[in-house]
Scaffold this active site. Structure first.
Site, PDB file in Angstrom:
ATOM      1  N   SER A   1       0.829  -1.190   0.000  1.00 37.70           N
ATOM      2  CA  SER A   1       0.000   0.000   0.000  1.00 37.70           C
ATOM      3  C   SER A   1       0.879   1.262   0.000  1.00 37.70           C
ATOM      4  O   SER A   1       1.751   1.393  -0.849  1.00 37.70           O
ATOM      5  CB  SER A   1      -0.935  -0.056   1.214  1.00 37.70           C
ATOM      6  OG  SER A   1      -1.937   0.916   1.113  1.00 37.70           O
TER       7      SER A   1
ATOM      8  N   ASP B   1      -9.905  -4.686  -5.394  1.00 39.44           N
ATOM      9  CA  ASP B   1      -9.337  -3.934  -4.265  1.00 39.44           C
ATOM     10  C   ASP B   1     -10.071  -2.595  -4.169  1.00 39.44           C
ATOM     11  O   ASP B   1     -10.003  -1.775  -5.081  1.00 39.44           O
ATOM     12  CB  ASP B   1      -7.832  -3.712  -4.507  1.00 39.44           C
ATOM     13  CG  ASP B   1      -7.167  -2.994  -3.341  1.00 39.44           C
ATOM     14  OD1 ASP B   1      -7.879  -2.458  -2.470  1.00 39.44           O
ATOM     15  OD2 ASP B   1      -5.925  -2.969  -3.322  1.00 39.44           O
TER      16      ASP B   1
ATOM     17  N   HIS C   1      -7.576  -5.416   0.005  1.00 37.22           N
ATOM     18  CA  HIS C   1      -6.391  -4.582  -0.157  1.00 37.22           C
ATOM     19  C   HIS C   1      -5.132  -5.301   0.333  1.00 37.22           C
ATOM     20  O   HIS C   1      -4.040  -4.767   0.217  1.00 37.22           O
ATOM     21  CB  HIS C   1      -6.617  -3.284   0.629  1.00 37.22           C
ATOM     22  CG  HIS C   1      -5.575  -2.240   0.410  1.00 37.22           C
ATOM     23  ND1 HIS C   1      -5.178  -1.844  -0.853  1.00 37.22           N
ATOM     24  CD2 HIS C   1      -4.836  -1.507   1.282  1.00 37.22           C
ATOM     25  CE1 HIS C   1      -4.248  -0.915  -0.737  1.00 37.22           C
ATOM     26  NE2 HIS C   1      -4.019  -0.687   0.543  1.00 37.22           N
TER      27      HIS C   1
END
Lengths: 267, 423, 112
Positions: free
Chosen positions: A95, A217, A245
């Site tokens: 991320s 996602d 995610h």
């Protein structure tokens, strides 16, 4: 300054192997790599750490100004590399960490030799033609959610405070994840993460890069993964058949397979 | 049992039990006072109860198999779910009491508390997620009040701290403006000074200065404005600049004090809040030929200066009869003269030093005699060393020193002596 | 620190204020308020009895001067009675012994 303590650095795996850094994203800590580590320990020297303000990092090291930009976190990554004298390490970032890795590789090219970007997003907020998936208002809502869960935590913390004899690891987990997520620090990290715009930084990546995105996602949609892939010259894009995610948690086999194949190709 | 009903209870209660028995597990699931849902590991909703559907304002067919749990959340809540809730659920197998908001079909929002647990198969593989959703509208309203209260309190505290810091900065700047940055070099004379501020919140009323008058003479003064705080500081400022200007016009000490007296009296006497000060004003005249420095000074109600001699003796330079400056339209001032030769030092001080408490309460004060005895031990030392010794003395008073204190030492260094301290 | 106590009584010569305790920066204004509230006729005498005053700083001295000015403005006399040694010494240093009237006690100070 003791970087190892500041970032709660853990080193495991094969001391002779090439170094791989595993960097967690916003909202979690190094524990999120628990399904990834076993796939790497045989061949690689695996370095785990917590960003300041997360997990078991040193809360006294938290300086709001330093961590008001991703560069602050990237400097910490470089300092971790320096403390361990890593060279040409592969940086696996989830991320927002994927973008922190991009910045760190730019700051210390001799330290970071490859990037694996797991569910990356260089910008979460929509901007003209760019679709990040969120509006500025959505990000405010997230900050509110953080705030309200600060109070909600009392319920979460109760079993920890009372002790949980038959599941001691549960208490550990909660302590790891909730205790350390001081709301003020989490707020700074959240703002820095979700208000950042690192699209221009992607063009400067000069190291072999693997981009991993997921079929489904909600945070980093496929078009964002494609944008990252397009922006980094020579990068490889692998779309994992995973929802959510955190593919390294929800689809660990496929994620590990993609990461190890990429790392093997570097040698 | 405090009280027992004597009649047969079974008649009415049996009907209730019968009704309860009709409440099947299915009925309980559907109409429970909380929302239930079961999802696949990817969040796809497989089962949902009527209570939750009612809160959502959605049809079962539009939800089951078509929406994910995170689709029920607000966007901010979804971000929180994806970054925090979902990974933790993966790691722990369960998570409870997370505050989120669900979105209703008509756009409304319902604050809820969510708990989830992962159901595992016989070989330990995760199969599905069971989630309960509690209506938290009342609780959230209360929490929001708490949060708002906390924010307001924190903001007020931050503001108060910022204000305080700004005020202290301003006071420090003002205090500095009342004192010289550095004392000017005087040929054949060594100078040293010290200023103790009793409280950072209160501007002090003590002051001193040393400045050139003409090619061969230098003016100096040290004094104490009665009172403290901004009003006293205003008097201090007026006093300092009046004395400097007066001395340039006429350096005679009595003339300078007379001018100051007139200025203060005219400025403040009419206001019902008279302001005045005690001050010693003097002129130094070093003589390069003899190495001696002549001192002419006048005092307006100020404690007498001390002279520390090279031979190890010390004594007051009495100025009796000098009146507080500013109290009467015309005031008498007492003069004194002395000559400083090599190794002699003139010491001026304010009463913070002599009035320092040396015991409990205010019964025992340091006093003139103790001061004379102390400086006698340092007679013959150079001004910086004398000031250093006095600074240490002041520090030793600790809390007993509750007033501002100014010290100024002017001396003719003996040839070949080294200064031990730099002030 | 003992609080300041101020009591007012009338003598044949005029008002007498008894000041007891420690007179300093924190309470000098209070004394001044009490003094200015005292009604004075021309030719009368305002007496401050300082016999019970255990401490007096420069703010206290200011209050004494203000008291004197208040009396003079009303064309009244002003006198201090039973000034403690320490305060007397301070008053001498600041030269106020030249303009203030001292009496050993308030009996002497209130003699017509």
């Amino acid at each position: 300054m003791d970087v190892a303590r500041r970032n709660n650095v853990t080193v495991t795996g094969n001391p002779q192997g090439p170094a791989v850094l595993l960097a967690h994203g916003f909202g979690c800590d190094q524990n999120m790599w628990r399904s990834t580590v076993p796939a790497l320990v045989e061949d690689y020297r695996v370095v785990l750490f917590d960003y300041v303000g997360s997990g078991r990092s040193d809360p006294s090291a938290f300086v709001p100004d330093r961590y008001a930009s991703l560069e602050g976190y990237a400097r910490d990554v470089v300092e971790v590399c320096e403390a361990l004298d890593l060279r040409d390490a592969a940086f696996v970032g989830h991320s927002v960490s994927a973008m922190i890795g991009v910045l760190a590789a730019d700051m210390a090219p001799e330290r970071i030799g490859a990037l694996v970007m797991v569910a990356p997003s260089p910008r979460y907020i929509d901007d003209e033609d760019y679709r990040g998936g969120f509006s500025a208002q959505d990000i405010d809502e997230l900050l509110d959610a953080l705030e309200s869960n600060y109070l909600g935590w009392s319920a979460v913390m109760a079993p920890v405070i009372m002790g949980n004899a038959d599941r001691p690891e549960l208490g550990e987990e909660l302590k790891n994840s909730f205790c350390a997520t001081d709301p003020d620090m989490a707020r700074v990290f959240a703002r820095t993460t979700f208000l950042s715009d690192s699209r221009d930084d992607l063009k400067r990546v000069r190291v072999p890069t693997l981009v991993l995105d997921c079929t489904n996602d909600a945070i980093a949609p496929r078009e964002v993964g494609a944008f990252v892939h397009r922006s980094i010259p020579g990068s490889t894009l692998v779309t994992l058949d995973a929802t959510g995610h955190c593919p390294h948690m929800s689809a660990p086999e496929a994620t590990n397979e993609a990461i190890t194949r990429f790392l093997a190709g570097l040698r | 049992m405090m009280c027992r009903e004597e009649h047969d209870p079974r008649g009415a209660d049996q009907a209730v039990f019968a009704a309860l028995l009709e409440d099947s597990a299915e009925e309980l699931y559907e109409s429970a006072p909380c929302g239930y849902l079961s999802t696949l590991m990817d969040g796809t909703i497989a089962k949902i109860n009527a209570t939750l559907l009612g809160w959502l304002g959605r049809e079962r067919a539009a939800v089951v198999g078509r929406m994910r749990f995170s689709d029920l959340l607000t966007v901010g809540g979804r971000l929180y779910h994806e970054t925090h809730f979902a990974p933790l659920l993966r790691m722990q197998g369960e998570i409870s009491g997370i505050a989120l908001e669900i979105r209703q079909a008509d756009g409304g929002r319902v604050p809820v508390l969510v708990s989830s647990v992962v159901k595992h198969g016989s070989t330990g593989e995760p199969l599905l997620i069971r989630t309960t959703v509690f209506d938290a509208r009342d609780r959230r309203a209360y929490e929001e009040e708490l949060l708002r209260g906390r924010k307001v309190a924190e903001e007020a505290r931050r503001q108060a701290e910022a204000d305080r810091a700004r005020l202290q900065d301003a006071l420090a700047v003002l205090q500095q403006a009342l004192l010289p940055d550095a004392l000017p070099p005087i040929p054949g004379v060594e100078t040293a000074s010290y200023y103790h501020t009793a409280s950072p919140d209160r501007l002090g009323g003590d002051f001193y200065d040393v400045f050139p008058i003409d090619g061969k003479r230098f003016g100096f003064f040290l004094g104490d404005v009665c009172g403290k705080g901004p009003r006293a500081a205003a008097v201090t400022s007026l006093t300092r600049y009046t004395l400097r200007a007066a001395a340039l016009h006429d350096p005679d000490p009595v003339s300078a004090l007379t001018t100051l007296n007139k200025v203060l009296h005219e400025r403040y006497a009419g206001e019902g809040d008279p302001r005045f000060c005690t001050v010693v004003f003097g002129v130094l005249e070093p003589d390069a030929a003899t190495g001696q420095t002549a001192v002419h000074l006048a005092s307006g109600g100020h404690p007498p200066a001390l002279v520390l001699r090279a031979d190890g003796t010390a004594g007051f330079l009495p100025t009796p009869g000098g009146l507080l400056v500013g109290i009467l339209p015309a005031a008498p001032f007492a003069t004194a003269t002395t000559v400083l030769t090599a190794g002699d030092t003139l010491l001026l001080y304010t009463d913070g030093l002599t009035e320092a408490r040396t015991g409990e309460g205010r019964a025992r004060l340091y006093g003139d005699e103790a001061l004379l005895s102390f400086v006698t031990d340092h007679a013959g030392e150079r001004p910086p060393d004398v000031i250093h010794a006095l600074t240490e003395l002041l520090r030793g008073f600790g809390d007993g020193l509750d007033d501002d204190t100014a010290l100024l030492a002017l001396g003719v260094p003996a040839p070949g002596t080294e200064t031990k301290h730099t002030i | 620190m003992s609080p300041l106590q101020i009591t007012l009584r009338d003598a044949v010569t005029g008002p007498v204020l008894n000041v007891t305790g420690e007179l300093d920066y924190t309470n000098a204004a209070e004394l001044l308020d009490r003094i200015t509230a005292v009604a004075l006729q021309p030719g009368r005498r305002l007496v401050l009895d300082l016999g019970g005053m255990r401490f007096c700083d420069s703010s206290g001295i200011s209050a004494l001067i203000a008291a004197r000015n208040h009396a003079l403005a009303a064309q009244a006399d002003f006198a201090l009675a039973a000034v403690p040694d320490h305060t007397l010494r301070v008053l001498r240093i600041v030269g106020l012994d030249q303009i203030l009237t001292f009496h050993p006690d308030s009996d002497t100070a209130t003699r017509p």
